[in-house]
Enzyme design. Sequence first.
Site, PDB file in Angstrom:
ATOM      1  N   ASN A 200      32.616 -18.859  -3.894  1.00 46.51           N
ATOM      2  CA  ASN A 200      31.978 -20.005  -4.733  1.00 46.51           C
ATOM      3  C   ASN A 200      32.791 -20.165  -6.010  1.00 46.51           C
ATOM      4  OD1 ASN A 200      30.477 -21.741  -6.333  1.00 46.51           O
ATOM      5  ND2 ASN A 200      28.593 -20.849  -5.156  1.00 46.51           N
ATOM      6  N   CYS A 205      29.061 -24.428  -3.572  1.00 41.39           N
ATOM      7  CA  CYS A 205      28.129 -23.982  -2.388  1.00 41.39           C
ATOM      8  C   CYS A 205      27.910 -25.300  -1.735  1.00 41.39           C
ATOM      9  CB  CYS A 205      26.983 -23.206  -2.838  1.00 41.39           C
ATOM     10  SG  CYS A 205      25.980 -24.263  -3.677  1.00 41.39           S
ATOM     11  N   HIS A 452      20.847 -24.810  -4.601  1.00 43.88           N
ATOM     12  CA  HIS A 452      21.837 -23.820  -3.807  1.00 43.88           C
ATOM     13  C   HIS A 452      21.773 -24.428  -2.527  1.00 43.88           C
ATOM     14  CE1 HIS A 452      24.326 -20.631  -2.583  1.00 43.88           C
ATOM     15  NE2 HIS A 452      23.545 -20.066  -1.824  1.00 43.88           N
ATOM     16  N   ASP A 469      26.252 -18.603   3.788  1.00 45.81           N
ATOM     17  CA  ASP A 469      25.913 -18.394   2.509  1.00 45.81           C
ATOM     18  C   ASP A 469      26.917 -18.212   1.429  1.00 45.81           C
ATOM     19  OD1 ASP A 469      24.428 -18.751   0.291  1.00 45.81           O
ATOM     20  OD2 ASP A 469      22.766 -17.729   1.018  1.00 45.81           O
TER      21      ASP A 469
END
Length: 1115
Positions: A200, A205, A452, A469
């Site tokens: 990131n 993200c 997020h 993630d």
Amino acid sequence: MTMMTPPPLDQEDEEMLVPHSDFTEGPQPMEVAQPEAASIAENQQVEDPPTSKFTWAIENFSRLNVKKHYSETFVVGGYKWRILIFPKGNNVDHLSMYLDVADSPALPYGWSRYAQFSLSVVNQIHNKYTVRKETQHQFNARESDWGFTSFMPLSELYDPNRGYLINDACIVEAEVAVRRVVDYWSYDSKKETGYVGLKNQGATCYMNSLLQTLYHIPYFRKAVYHMPTTENDMPSWSIPLALQSLFYKLQYSDNSVATKELTKSFGWDTYDSFMQHDVQELNRVLCEKLEDKMKGTVVEGTIQQLFEGHHMNYLECINVDYKSSRKESFYDLQLDVKGCQDVYASFDKYVEVERLEGDNKYQAEQYGLQEAKKGVLFIDFPPVLQLQLKRFEYDFMRDAMVKINDRYEFPLQLDLDRDNGKYLSPDADRSVRNLYMLHSVLVHSGGVHGGHYYAFIRPTLSEQWYKFDDERVTKEDPKRALDEQYGGEEELPQANPGFNNTPFKFTKYSNAYMLVYIRESDKDKIICNVDEKDIAEHLRIRLKKEQEEKEHKKKEKAEAHLYTIIKVARDEDLADQIGKDIYFDLVDHDKVRSFRIQKQLPFTLFKEEVAKEFGIPVQFQRFWLWAKRQNHTYRPNRPLTAQEEAQSVGQLREVSNKAHNAELKLFLEVELGLDLRPLPPPDKTKEDILLFFKFYDPAKEELRYVGRLFVKALGRPLEILAKLNEMAGFPPNEQLQLFEEIKFEPTVMCEHIDVKFTFRSSQLEDGDIICYQKNPYVMSDVRHRYQDIPTFLEYVNNRQVVHFRLLEKPKEDDFCLELSKVFTYDDVVDRVARHLGLDDPSKIRLTSHNCYSQQPKPQPIKYRGVEHLSDMLVHYNQTSDILYYEVLDIPLPELQGLKTLKVVFNHATKDEVVIHSIRLPKNSTVGDVISNLKTKVELSHPNAELRLIEVFYHKIYKIFPHNEKIENINDQYWTLRAEEIPEEEKNLDPRDRLIHVYHFMKDANQNQMQIQNFGDPFFLVLHEDETLAEVKGRIQKKLQVSDEEFSKWKFAFCSHGRPEYLQDVDIVSTRFQRRDVYGAWEQYLGLEHADTAPKRSYTVNQNRHTYEKPVKIYN
């Protein structure tokens, strides 16, 4: 409560997400204030559950006179916690709020605990406007609190009409879920799952989740690999090459992959990478770019083949034979979430037939206005179906975007042929089976202003799901990927049912935002094999070389403890750098030759390396150690002894460097003869001092290094003047002035040297610097900007190139000026005005730069509000070189004494609304505003009287008295409306009532409120025995509504959001008997009807700067 174990947090909300710290130098003592407020811990059963909610009601909030304020301690998961707030902000203009480990000082060494938590400030009027932010953190002794420095603006919090402070009480909530501590550092995604994540860059993200989804569509990946690129292309300039490189690394790398090359190829700067954008928008823009780049190549048309479907917009008249239709393509479908329980309900709504009747009839060719039906049906669906769920919608009441967190289900298998193909048009090919399998679920966790993104993907459409993630990839069960991403509310299980605890429900802020389905019949084509033969050879070679370089650097890093970096500075370096790269001290060590030498190597062997590199035989080399002095200067201190030179490199480094730095810095002294050949170094005794010399030319404003000399401590500068003249290229008898350069931080210290005193009495020692110049007082009458060395060095130390930008164009440099950090406020605006050709510098208004957001600060710099330019450029501990400017129409001191109000004027007889800016002295009254406004507007008659009212969310909250001061009136959140006072209101009968009349419609999908107001509210005189039928007649005339439209309207007495519908025979005034109701706006006559009025083009509540940016890919 089922909660996921997430990765380390992406710090990407609007504010910096940080452990609390006061932005001051040095540690600050904690001031523990005893809470005055009552605190209620909910769900605190006998055995503490791992998840709990804590509510803290803080009384007398605005009168809190402490910097920090702690809640009572509450227990979750067996651990003690408390909330820490900074009521006036932690050195920011926002409320700062953190979750704190209450017993941190008493915990054993090495303690650690991990928690997911949310912090909220409750809106006590409308719960839907509660400000809530969530995060997770691994707490430890170093970071025992974590949270949000900029939680919400203080202006909103302290505004009594916003609903966050009611009766001066603020309600704060914390939901805490304690989770098992996961060792993120040792987790290996590739080893555990076979896949790697993406790094990131700050707030990327949203992009990472989309890229992982596209990468795991193998047909798409193969097409990207087959896009033509060459070995001469640069990834940072070529989107195809950057994407190929990224996909290759995702496929073959063992570690998480960086996306900087790709974002550079988009033409993004660092600021773009820290702006969180919309996944849907990025998906469309990226696909459009790739589609364009694929034209004329072997993979032309791939985007269309994968993602393009078609639907038909049709219209059909009911009473005449008229039909029309239009075919349109789509790459994704936007589906409603609000009011729909699942994907099928959204598709039902998508193809819902709309009837055009009444005022909304269709103008058909040849037939005139006709009743008709219109709708959408699908001609074909694509192999890869992308469904964008409309989780974000515009809230007309709030005049803002809101997130829809309602429960919304989506199936693992989606059948779009259901109910005999009700979604398909008559032209659709019914032989194609539109049965789809769920491939990806993109999730958004958070609110409308940030959050997020991550993705659940099953790359091969098997039973196994994976969570991507950012850098971390984990295996997940189907329940996590599906059920837990539906959104809606969830009820915490009761750990002790015997206790009479009210079940606690909470809104799930993590929910699906985008779905990707793959058609079952196309599965084998889409989920195809992609291997190295699909990758161009030049790309394989380039990326393997990159990997080898990376491995080499990794190896160097791993072996760094075995080596010492030796940086060798020489006279040549001093001559190259002084007066160009540096002015103070002698050299920038980062720009000199460095050697990577094994620590066990004898220093004598290192000297042989130096001999090879510089061509200086070993016997002619003498090395000096550098030392950092107390005044922060860095100078050669002493030569190495013979014993030191006999040691190993590693031993010598430890002698020279108490900080155990891996570097050893040396100065190589080489003496040259007249033939410029090296000589053995001269003997050095305690009486010999090594001095370095710089020469200054005021005519050229030039400083240069001219050499070094050994002098005797008891000698005098007078004795070396001839030599100094020779070094500068002057005749031997030129008169010189000498100064010692002592230090330059925080200010320049450069003192005159008396040539008659000895070097020792002038306190000169090894490594000192003497700057000299021709004596300015015996030179010609020509004056220079910087006549002597001290003034020149002062200038150099303080000079600052400032980039000025127009406030309206905050991303573009308009011009640059070289200024001095010690310039006063007046100096700066004077220079700006001179550059702009402006006679009056006081009309310049400046605004400082926020280094974190890369935007102008919200508040401009006040007239003479700072002392120096340096104060304008500093932002906390960072210094900027950017200032924003405006050219005002009046001088700034005069403007600061004025108040500007935006007033909306509603004309009495014309259907028009105009916004006027009224600018008056701050001590003016509302009466002055009205008098000023009368000179600007057209009145229905010369003697018309005006009033000023406050409108908020389509309700009238206040009529301003004429004597009220304008200084405290806020037009940022409320609309100020001016209007003529109708004649009938001026002569009210004692039995008449003046009531509020508001428009409203029911909102079935809103849990918190039954009705929603819209449109312009107004006053109405209500006579004592007047029936609703009579009142309706007056309202219809006032609003000029047609009979047909008005017949659809309903009328209700509304009290605190609840409507009681009225009949035509009802005496309306009987409902309005209570004259002591607090907040007259909460009792009103409601007009229920559809909001058909066009939205006005004006906007009243505008922030000073707006920075919402669309996604742009520039290359």
